[in-house]
Design a protein around this motif. Structure first.
Motif, PDB file in Angstrom:
ATOM      1  N   GLU A  78       6.281  22.499  24.232  1.00  0.00           N
ATOM      2  CA  GLU A  78       7.033  23.718  24.491  1.00  0.00           C
ATOM      3  C   GLU A  78       8.250  23.851  23.582  1.00  0.00           C
ATOM      4  OE1 GLU A  78       8.047  23.530  28.600  1.00  0.00           O
ATOM      5  OE2 GLU A  78       6.011  22.978  29.196  1.00  0.00           O
ATOM      6  N   ARG A  79       8.388  22.968  22.597  1.00  0.00           N
ATOM      7  CA  ARG A  79       9.584  22.949  21.759  1.00  0.00           C
ATOM      8  C   ARG A  79       9.252  23.110  20.275  1.00  0.00           C
ATOM      9  NH1 ARG A  79      14.218  21.176  24.343  1.00  0.00           N
ATOM     10  NH2 ARG A  79      13.857  20.527  26.495  1.00  0.00           N
ATOM     11  N   LEU A  80      10.228  23.636  19.534  1.00  0.00           N
ATOM     12  CA  LEU A  80      10.175  23.594  18.078  1.00  0.00           C
ATOM     13  C   LEU A  80      10.710  22.232  17.659  1.00  0.00           C
ATOM     14  CD1 LEU A  80      10.021  24.647  15.172  1.00  0.00           C
ATOM     15  CD2 LEU A  80      12.267  25.710  15.524  1.00  0.00           C
ATOM     16  N   ILE A  81       9.882  21.450  16.956  1.00  0.00           N
ATOM     17  CA  ILE A  81      10.258  20.103  16.541  1.00  0.00           C
ATOM     18  C   ILE A  81      10.752  20.145  15.102  1.00  0.00           C
ATOM     19  CG2 ILE A  81       9.534  17.705  16.415  1.00  0.00           C
ATOM     20  CD1 ILE A  81       9.170  18.935  19.182  1.00  0.00           C
ATOM     21  N   VAL A  82      11.985  19.718  14.890  1.00  0.00           N
ATOM     22  CA  VAL A  82      12.550  19.607  13.548  1.00  0.00           C
ATOM     23  C   VAL A  82      12.556  18.125  13.173  1.00  0.00           C
ATOM     24  CG1 VAL A  82      14.556  20.017  12.074  1.00  0.00           C
ATOM     25  CG2 VAL A  82      13.978  21.657  13.881  1.00  0.00           C
ATOM     26  N   VAL A  83      11.656  17.742  12.273  1.00  0.00           N
ATOM     27  CA  VAL A  83      11.526  16.349  11.850  1.00  0.00           C
ATOM     28  C   VAL A  83      12.486  16.104  10.692  1.00  0.00           C
ATOM     29  CG1 VAL A  83       9.954  14.576  10.980  1.00  0.00           C
ATOM     30  CG2 VAL A  83       9.107  16.348  12.541  1.00  0.00           C
ATOM     31  N   VAL A  84      13.306  15.044  10.785  1.00  0.00           N
ATOM     32  CA  VAL A  84      14.290  14.765   9.739  1.00  0.00           C
ATOM     33  C   VAL A  84      14.061  13.381   9.129  1.00  0.00           C
ATOM     34  CG1 VAL A  84      16.037  16.307  10.688  1.00  0.00           C
ATOM     35  CG2 VAL A  84      15.997  13.939  11.443  1.00  0.00           C
ATOM     36  N   ASP A  85      14.142  13.329   7.812  1.00  0.00           N
ATOM     37  CA  ASP A  85      14.038  12.095   7.039  1.00  0.00           C
ATOM     38  C   ASP A  85      14.630  12.412   5.666  1.00  0.00           C
ATOM     39  OD1 ASP A  85      13.462   9.556   6.189  1.00  0.00           O
ATOM     40  OD2 ASP A  85      11.297   9.777   6.204  1.00  0.00           O
ATOM     41  N   PRO A  86      15.590  11.633   5.177  1.00  0.00           N
ATOM     42  CA  PRO A  86      16.256  12.001   3.922  1.00  0.00           C
ATOM     43  C   PRO A  86      15.328  12.154   2.732  1.00  0.00           C
ATOM     44  CG  PRO A  86      17.528  10.320   5.052  1.00  0.00           C
ATOM     45  CD  PRO A  86      16.229  10.454   5.790  1.00  0.00           C
ATOM     46  N   MET A  87      14.286  11.317   2.633  1.00  0.00           N
ATOM     47  CA  MET A  87      13.465  11.298   1.428  1.00  0.00           C
ATOM     48  C   MET A  87      12.013  11.673   1.733  1.00  0.00           C
ATOM     49  SD  MET A  87      16.004  10.228  -0.370  1.00  0.00           S
ATOM     50  CE  MET A  87      15.536   9.608  -1.974  1.00  0.00           C
ATOM     51  N   LEU A  88      11.471  12.613   0.974  1.00  0.00           N
ATOM     52  CA  LEU A  88      10.043  12.910   1.004  1.00  0.00           C
ATOM     53  C   LEU A  88       9.477  12.404  -0.318  1.00  0.00           C
ATOM     54  CD1 LEU A  88       7.558  14.186   2.309  1.00  0.00           C
ATOM     55  CD2 LEU A  88       8.240  16.386   1.338  1.00  0.00           C
ATOM     56  N   ALA A  89       9.045  11.159  -0.327  1.00  0.00           N
ATOM     57  CA  ALA A  89       8.604  10.505  -1.560  1.00  0.00           C
ATOM     58  C   ALA A  89       7.086  10.599  -1.688  1.00  0.00           C
ATOM     59  CB  ALA A  89       9.091   9.060  -1.583  1.00  0.00           C
ATOM     60  N   THR A  90       6.365   9.595  -1.199  1.00  0.00           N
ATOM     61  CA  THR A  90       4.896   9.666  -1.218  1.00  0.00           C
ATOM     62  C   THR A  90       4.375  10.668  -0.197  1.00  0.00           C
ATOM     63  OG1 THR A  90       4.643   7.908   0.425  1.00  0.00           O
ATOM     64  CG2 THR A  90       4.747   7.246  -1.902  1.00  0.00           C
ATOM     65  N   GLY A  91       5.153  10.904   0.840  1.00  0.00           N
ATOM     66  CA  GLY A  91       4.731  11.780   1.928  1.00  0.00           C
ATOM     67  C   GLY A  91       4.025  11.054   3.049  1.00  0.00           C
ATOM     68  N   HIS A  92       3.763   9.759   2.882  1.00  0.00           N
ATOM     69  CA  HIS A  92       3.000   9.025   3.890  1.00  0.00           C
ATOM     70  C   HIS A  92       3.713   8.996   5.246  1.00  0.00           C
ATOM     71  CE1 HIS A  92       0.905   6.691   0.408  1.00  0.00           C
ATOM     72  NE2 HIS A  92       0.374   7.881   0.622  1.00  0.00           N
ATOM     73  N   SER A  93       5.021   8.737   5.243  1.00  0.00           N
ATOM     74  CA  SER A  93       5.762   8.672   6.508  1.00  0.00           C
ATOM     75  C   SER A  93       5.794  10.022   7.197  1.00  0.00           C
ATOM     76  CB  SER A  93       7.184   8.149   6.265  1.00  0.00           C
ATOM     77  OG  SER A  93       7.177   6.816   5.834  1.00  0.00           O
ATOM     78  N   ALA A  94       6.080  11.067   6.435  1.00  0.00           N
ATOM     79  CA  ALA A  94       6.145  12.406   7.021  1.00  0.00           C
ATOM     80  C   ALA A  94       4.790  12.814   7.588  1.00  0.00           C
ATOM     81  CB  ALA A  94       6.611  13.410   5.966  1.00  0.00           C
ATOM     82  N   ILE A  95       3.730  12.545   6.841  1.00  0.00           N
ATOM     83  CA  ILE A  95       2.384  12.901   7.307  1.00  0.00           C
ATOM     84  C   ILE A  95       2.041  12.140   8.581  1.00  0.00           C
ATOM     85  CG2 ILE A  95      -0.081  12.688   6.766  1.00  0.00           C
ATOM     86  CD1 ILE A  95       0.756  13.203   3.801  1.00  0.00           C
ATOM     87  N   THR A 141       0.805  -1.222   0.000  1.00  0.00           N
ATOM     88  CA  THR A 141       0.000   0.000   0.000  1.00  0.00           C
ATOM     89  C   THR A 141       0.839   1.274   0.000  1.00  0.00           C
ATOM     90  OG1 THR A 141      -0.091   0.149   2.425  1.00  0.00           O
ATOM     91  CG2 THR A 141      -1.749  -1.228   1.330  1.00  0.00           C
ATOM     92  N   LEU A 142       2.135   1.144   0.327  1.00  0.00           N
ATOM     93  CA  LEU A 142       3.056   2.272   0.490  1.00  0.00           C
ATOM     94  C   LEU A 142       2.688   3.163   1.668  1.00  0.00           C
ATOM     95  CD1 LEU A 142       3.713   3.385  -3.222  1.00  0.00           C
ATOM     96  CD2 LEU A 142       4.914   1.646  -1.865  1.00  0.00           C
ATOM     97  N   GLU A 143       1.721   2.736   2.478  1.00  0.00           N
ATOM     98  CA  GLU A 143       1.324   3.500   3.664  1.00  0.00           C
ATOM     99  C   GLU A 143       2.334   3.306   4.793  1.00  0.00           C
ATOM    100  OE1 GLU A 143      -1.164   5.601   4.029  1.00  0.00           O
ATOM    101  OE2 GLU A 143      -2.049   5.296   2.053  1.00  0.00           O
ATOM    102  N   ALA A 144       2.442   4.309   5.675  1.00  0.00           N
ATOM    103  CA  ALA A 144       3.370   4.237   6.803  1.00  0.00           C
ATOM    104  C   ALA A 144       2.732   3.493   7.967  1.00  0.00           C
ATOM    105  CB  ALA A 144       3.773   5.639   7.237  1.00  0.00           C
ATOM    106  N   VAL A 145       3.489   2.588   8.559  1.00  0.00           N
ATOM    107  CA  VAL A 145       3.036   1.814   9.713  1.00  0.00           C
ATOM    108  C   VAL A 145       3.960   2.129  10.888  1.00  0.00           C
ATOM    109  CG1 VAL A 145       2.567  -0.477  10.639  1.00  0.00           C
ATOM    110  CG2 VAL A 145       2.205  -0.023   8.192  1.00  0.00           C
ATOM    111  N   GLU A 146       3.394   2.582  12.016  1.00  0.00           N
ATOM    112  CA  GLU A 146       4.205   2.965  13.173  1.00  0.00           C
ATOM    113  C   GLU A 146       4.530   1.742  14.035  1.00  0.00           C
ATOM    114  OE1 GLU A 146       3.523   5.208  17.371  1.00  0.00           O
ATOM    115  OE2 GLU A 146       2.805   6.291  15.609  1.00  0.00           O
ATOM    116  N   TYR A 147       5.800   1.660  14.492  1.00  0.00           N
ATOM    117  CA  TYR A 147       6.191   0.607  15.421  1.00  0.00           C
ATOM    118  C   TYR A 147       6.930   1.153  16.644  1.00  0.00           C
ATOM    119  CZ  TYR A 147      10.847   1.021  13.255  1.00  0.00           C
ATOM    120  OH  TYR A 147      12.047   1.486  12.778  1.00  0.00           O
ATOM    121  N   TYR A 148       7.245   2.466  16.667  1.00  0.00           N
ATOM    122  CA  TYR A 148       7.969   3.022  17.814  1.00  0.00           C
ATOM    123  C   TYR A 148       7.734   4.529  17.871  1.00  0.00           C
ATOM    124  CZ  TYR A 148      11.819   3.965  21.066  1.00  0.00           C
ATOM    125  OH  TYR A 148      12.563   4.355  22.150  1.00  0.00           O
ATOM    126  N   PHE A 149       7.586   5.052  19.097  1.00  0.00           N
ATOM    127  CA  PHE A 149       7.427   6.496  19.283  1.00  0.00           C
ATOM    128  C   PHE A 149       7.976   6.870  20.648  1.00  0.00           C
ATOM    129  CE2 PHE A 149       5.185  10.361  20.565  1.00  0.00           C
ATOM    130  CZ  PHE A 149       5.280  11.148  19.431  1.00  0.00           C
TER     131      PHE A 149
END
Length: 211
Positions: free
Chosen positions: A126-143, A110-118
């Motif tokens: 209270e923080r500015l969160i900078v999310v890092v991931d080398p590839m923004l492909a389908t966008g599913h993981s980032a979303i 499905t190319l959908e993102a499945v969570e296994y850890y958080f």
């Protein structure tokens, strides 16, 4: 695509290093090193507009009013596993930042993102969160990662990647229009397998030598 929330860093040194990373013959060692070096520049760019406040200090010669960062403290959120390839470079630039990890894998069908850890700091609201991931492909993981962060209380989030596909940018902007995207390159398109073209292959496999 909304260009107001997309920043492409076209610095000549970044583009030079990215070209080396794209090359098929680049070794795992050099791929990791180049990713770390580019990540430092991306960290510089994504924090360019952090607010500051003036404080009184004493230099060896005199007293002066000088700026220090004010406002929200920083947290770097790495999307596992490939995000860890950017983490060291970002932390080289802002070593006092807290670190969180979001474990996601892409379902091959499905190319959908499945969570296994958080795991994140308890005060992410209270923080500015900078999310890092080398590839923004389908966008599913980032979303999925950003949705999870917001559900946990995060209110100020920015996304940083090495490469982005137009499809991924559009999907992320539609799902989270408040999140600024910083990348070193906006490539042409996604292929039928969800890979960025021309891209550089699977970033996780190339940085960890598992291809």
């Amino acid at each position: 695509m909304n260009n107001d929330s997309l920043r492409v860093i076209d610095h000549p040194l970044v583009q030079h290093k990215l070209t080396l990373m794209r090359m098929r013959e680049t070794t795992t060692e050099n791929f990791r090193r180049l990713l770390r070096e580019i990540s430092q520049v991306l960290a510089y760019e994504v924090t360019r507009d952090l607010p500051t406040t003036k404080v009184q200090i004493s230099t060896p010669l005199t007293q002066m009013s000088s700026p220090l960062i004010s406002g929200k403290k920083l947290c770097v959120a790495s999307i596992l596993r490939a995000g860890n390839g950017m983490l060291d470079g970002v932390l080289d630039f802002m070593p006092a930042a807290r670190v969180g990890h979001i474990g996601l894998y892409r379902d091959p069908d499905t190319l959908e993102a499945v969570e296994y850890y958080f795991k994140m700091p308890s005060d992410i609201a209270e923080r500015l969160i900078v999310v890092v991931d080398p590839m923004l492909a389908t966008g599913h993981s980032a979303i999925a990662a950003i949705s999870r962060l917001k559900a946990a209380g995060a209110t100020s989030i920015r996304f940083v990647c090495l490469l982005a596909a137009p499809e991924g940018v559009e999907a992320l902007q539609k799902a989270h229009p408040d999140v600024e995207i910083t990348t070193a390159a906006l490539d042409e398109y996604l292929n039928d397998h969800g890979y960025i073209v021309p891209g550089l292959g699977d970033a996780g496999d190339r940085m960890f030598g598992t291809r």
